[in-house]
Design an enzyme around this catalytic site. Structure first.
Site, PDB file in Angstrom:
ATOM      1  N   THR A  28       0.261  -5.070   3.760  1.00 44.86           N
ATOM      2  CA  THR A  28       1.561  -5.406   4.121  1.00 44.86           C
ATOM      3  C   THR A  28       2.719  -4.262   3.873  1.00 44.86           C
ATOM      4  O   THR A  28       2.515  -3.192   3.308  1.00 44.86           O
ATOM      5  CB  THR A  28       2.007  -6.652   3.210  1.00 44.86           C
ATOM      6  OG1 THR A  28       2.110  -6.214   2.127  1.00 44.86           O
ATOM      7  CG2 THR A  28       1.343  -7.678   3.474  1.00 44.86           C
ATOM      8  N   ASP A  29       3.992  -4.164   4.428  1.00 45.81           N
ATOM      9  CA  ASP A  29       4.829  -3.283   4.529  1.00 45.81           C
ATOM     10  C   ASP A  29       5.877  -3.577   3.434  1.00 45.81           C
ATOM     11  O   ASP A  29       5.758  -4.845   2.647  1.00 45.81           O
ATOM     12  CB  ASP A  29       5.253  -2.923   5.849  1.00 45.81           C
ATOM     13  CG  ASP A  29       6.022  -4.048   6.418  1.00 45.81           C
ATOM     14  OD1 ASP A  29       6.301  -5.083   5.752  1.00 45.81           O
ATOM     15  OD2 ASP A  29       6.438  -3.904   7.575  1.00 45.81           O
ATOM     16  N   ALA A  30       6.968  -3.028   3.333  1.00 48.18           N
ATOM     17  CA  ALA A  30       8.055  -3.401   2.410  1.00 48.18           C
ATOM     18  C   ALA A  30       8.767  -4.778   2.787  1.00 48.18           C
ATOM     19  O   ALA A  30       9.270  -5.417   1.821  1.00 48.18           O
ATOM     20  CB  ALA A  30       9.163  -2.180   2.431  1.00 48.18           C
TER      21      ALA A  30
END
Length: 147
Positions: A28-30
């Protein structure tokens, strides 16, 4: 102690291969959704397991004197909805066309019945030493034609 466990391997449903993937924190990203490039990683794993499920060893091709393997020539991804942490996804893989030294594979990524992304990948079978396309081995083409 020895643990006798096997990694996820997927299975065929007719000509469509389905491979399970779980979304981990590292995917996942931020914003808490799967980083766009990781869909390509999921698709690559499914394509690898697709070839393995056909009974073909990509490692043997790499170990051979004339090292050969598939390389991606182009890829088109259509992102429809995001996947998030802990989602259980299914990545499908179908061979749309295989001839000569090239093939087109179509993939879909689902969460349950919800389509999250589609991926069309054009691959070339390449002599890795010479960096030149070569014919896909007849054994592999025969297995693909049986799907």
């Amino acid at each position: 102690m020895t643990y006798d466990v096997q990694p996820a391997s997927g299975q065929f449903f007719g000509a469509t291969f389905a491979f399970p993937v779980r979304v981990y924190y590292e995917d996942t990203d931020a914003g808490g959704i799967v980083y766009y490039a990781n869909y390509l990683r999921f698709a690559e794993r499914a394509r690898t397991e697709f070839i393995r499920a056909l009974g073909c060893s990509q490692q043997q091709a790499l170990d051979a004197e004339d090292k050969c393997g598939f390389t991606v020539r182009s890829c088109t991804v259509d992102y429809k909805l995001p996947a998030v942490l802990d989602d259980i996804l299914v990545v499908t893989c179908e061979m749309r066309e295989a001839k000569g030294a090239s093939a087109i594979m179509y993939q879909e990524i689902y969460r349950g019945e919800t389509l999250l992304a589609t991926v069309e990948v054009k691959v070339a079978y390449v002599d890795l030493g010479r960096k030149r396309p070569v014919r896909i081995p007849a054994e592999l083409l025969n297995k693909l034609s049986c799907l």
